[in-house]
Design an enzyme around this catalytic site. Sequence first.
Site, mmCIF file in Angstrom:
data_model
loop_
_atom_site.group_PDB
_atom_site.id
_atom_site.type_symbol
_atom_site.label_atom_id
_atom_site.label_comp_id
_atom_site.label_asym_id
_atom_site.label_seq_id
_atom_site.Cartn_x
_atom_site.Cartn_y
_atom_site.Cartn_z
ATOM 1 N N GLU A 168 45.840 52.549 51.029
ATOM 2 C CA GLU A 168 44.738 52.290 51.977
ATOM 3 C C GLU A 168 44.601 50.797 52.268
ATOM 4 O O GLU A 168 43.502 50.266 52.442
ATOM 5 C CB GLU A 168 43.446 52.951 51.505
ATOM 6 C CG GLU A 168 43.677 54.451 51.401
ATOM 7 C CD GLU A 168 42.446 55.291 51.343
ATOM 8 O OE1 GLU A 168 41.414 54.865 51.861
ATOM 9 O OE2 GLU A 168 42.552 56.400 50.797
HETATM 10 N N1 CAA Z 1 37.137 50.109 63.416
HETATM 11 C C1 CAA Z 1 37.264 50.292 64.763
HETATM 12 N N2 CAA Z 1 38.205 49.635 65.490
HETATM 13 C C2 CAA Z 1 39.011 48.777 64.834
HETATM 14 C C3 CAA Z 1 38.930 48.544 63.449
HETATM 15 C C4 CAA Z 1 37.925 49.243 62.741
HETATM 16 N N3 CAA Z 1 37.765 49.068 61.423
HETATM 17 N N4 CAA Z 1 39.878 47.657 63.080
HETATM 18 C C5 CAA Z 1 40.535 47.335 64.201
HETATM 19 N N5 CAA Z 1 40.021 48.012 65.263
HETATM 20 C C6 CAA Z 1 40.414 47.919 66.664
HETATM 21 C C7 CAA Z 1 40.313 46.474 67.151
HETATM 22 O O1 CAA Z 1 39.000 46.185 67.593
HETATM 23 C C8 CAA Z 1 41.295 46.473 68.302
HETATM 24 O O2 CAA Z 1 40.696 47.034 69.442
HETATM 25 P P1 CAA Z 1 40.772 46.306 70.894
HETATM 26 O O3 CAA Z 1 42.245 46.168 71.200
HETATM 27 O O4 CAA Z 1 40.066 47.245 71.811
HETATM 28 O O5 CAA Z 1 40.123 44.971 70.753
HETATM 29 C C9 CAA Z 1 42.394 47.429 67.835
HETATM 30 O O6 CAA Z 1 41.783 48.278 66.835
HETATM 31 C C10 CAA Z 1 43.580 46.727 67.248
HETATM 32 O O7 CAA Z 1 43.096 45.944 66.164
HETATM 33 P P2 CAA Z 1 43.879 44.680 65.580
HETATM 34 O O8 CAA Z 1 44.386 43.844 66.697
HETATM 35 O O9 CAA Z 1 42.979 44.054 64.568
HETATM 36 O O10 CAA Z 1 45.125 45.390 64.869
HETATM 37 P P3 CAA Z 1 46.278 44.761 64.009
HETATM 38 O O11 CAA Z 1 47.543 45.361 64.436
HETATM 39 O O12 CAA Z 1 46.170 43.274 63.975
HETATM 40 O O13 CAA Z 1 45.998 45.376 62.557
HETATM 41 C C11 CAA Z 1 45.237 45.515 60.297
HETATM 42 C C12 CAA Z 1 44.959 45.094 61.754
HETATM 43 C C13 CAA Z 1 43.912 45.252 59.593
HETATM 44 C C14 CAA Z 1 46.332 44.705 59.625
HETATM 45 C C15 CAA Z 1 45.599 47.020 60.292
HETATM 46 O O14 CAA Z 1 46.863 47.279 60.822
HETATM 47 C C16 CAA Z 1 45.530 47.631 58.901
HETATM 48 O O15 CAA Z 1 44.452 47.922 58.386
HETATM 49 N N6 CAA Z 1 46.708 47.867 58.267
HETATM 50 C C17 CAA Z 1 46.795 48.544 56.991
HETATM 51 C C18 CAA Z 1 46.911 50.018 57.191
HETATM 52 C C19 CAA Z 1 46.706 50.743 55.909
HETATM 53 O O16 CAA Z 1 45.691 50.587 55.243
HETATM 54 N N7 CAA Z 1 47.686 51.600 55.583
HETATM 55 C C20 CAA Z 1 47.572 52.435 54.439
HETATM 56 C C21 CAA Z 1 47.988 53.833 54.806
HETATM 57 S S1 CAA Z 1 46.922 55.136 54.524
HETATM 58 C C22 CAA Z 1 46.942 55.509 52.870
HETATM 59 O O17 CAA Z 1 47.318 54.749 52.021
HETATM 60 C C23 CAA Z 1 46.347 56.831 52.600
HETATM 61 C C24 CAA Z 1 46.681 57.586 51.355
HETATM 62 O O18 CAA Z 1 47.479 58.508 51.385
HETATM 63 C C25 CAA Z 1 45.852 57.421 50.123
#
Ligand code: CAA
Length: 379
Positions: A363
């Site tokens: 996550e």
């Molecule tokens: N809520 C709503 N919208 C959101 C948001 C949130 N928390 N975070 C980002 N957004 C929106 C942004 O506002 C943006 O929207 P607009 O284009 O309209 O402005 C859009 O999403 C894109 O956002 P970013 O430009 O910030 O995206 P990014 O590519 O830079 O990524 C990141 C940001 C935080 C690095 C993200 O990619 C991330 O969280 N990565 C990690 C993913 C992760 O946690 N993976 C784990 C897999 S799941 C797992 O482990 C489950 C399991 O089985 C236990």
Amino acid sequence: MNFQLSEEHLMIQQAARDFANTELKPGVIDRDEHQKFPTEQIKKLGELGFLGMMVDPKYGGAGMDTISYVLVMEELSKIDASTSVVVSANNSLVCFGLEKYGSEAQKEKYLTPLATGEKLGAFALSEPEAGSDATSQHTTAEDMGDHYLLNGTKNWITNGSSASIYLVIAQTDVSKGSHGINVLIVERGMDGFTIGPKENKLGIRGSDTHSLMFNDVKVPKENRIAEDGFGFKFAMETLEGGRIGIAAQALGIASGAFELATNYSKERKTFGKPICQHQAIAFKLADMATEIEAARLLVLNAAWLKDQDLPYDKASSMAKLFASEVAMRTTVEAVQVHGGYGFVKEYHVERLMRDAKITQIYEGTSEIQKIVISRSILK
Ligand code: CAA
């Protein structure tokens, strides 16, 4: 400011503690060693309402708050993090988004069996080349008019083979970047959907982690959640809440290890006295207790903000970042307090140490949490 838990919260906490001690503890070493999924235990957790804790009772949920959820996650994780991750994935990663953004028909068909525990769910975002960089989805959902044609591979999927309902994130229009991503409800058994072998993991070995393969899977249009292109925001919002659950899991692993180390240090004698009376050990216990208390406050704060409908992205990432690091440090020290006994399975702390590591990875790694926190500070 009131830091006391309510009577109701204390009752839920006690119920989870009793369940963990009577139902999870007896077979936990065997399930870890042989990678056995806790099938019976999950069934009973469903009967207790712990699989759809925050879901509205009209969809079969228990209608509890996020504070209750983190209390349950902590208690289960003290004993068995393999079982608690199943609980966390179903509650936070599947039920939450379905309830918030699903249509009435989707909720009736899919949310109700998930919330009652009749069926389990999985959240499929990660891919061989898209873990931290979640926008780089290679799985495609091609718009075919009345259905999507789903192709690609998902990796590291919790509940991979035990689930029957999957929320799959896929790219429909690459030219739109994160706005071209959708989230589709995929059912186990759909033509072209296959599940890869179980991963042989360092920790949380009782949970089932698999790859998922989609080869021309026809997913009806009515299985898309929310409007076209909402999939990335859906995934980010889901993870925001999910991180509170994993923070509570890390907290539970740390407090479980701390309790074991404290009890052991009162029994084990060296140089004529219990080892807890040597400052070398007593100071370790003091450090562990302080860090655990700080982690607990961060976890409860994030849960409270979510319950108040206030922004909680920074708070959930801070809780997960800190609690997972505390889990790692505490479990390593708990093994040290146990000496040689800590290195063998019967004393439980070596398992907690192995289980702690994943809380710094899934996550969103610790580094991803720092991205979320720093963006929130700097925006
Ligand atoms: N809520 C709503 N919208 C959101 C948001 C949130 N928390 N975070 C980002 N957004 C929106 C942004 O506002 C943006 O929207 P607009 O284009 O309209 O402005 C859009 O999403 C894109 O956002 P970013 O430009 O910030 O995206 P990014 O590519 O830079 O990524 C990141 C940001 C935080 C690095 C993200 O990619 C991330 O969280 N990565 C990690 C993913 C992760 O946690 N993976 C784990 C897999 S799941 C797992 O482990 C489950 C399991 O089985 C236990």
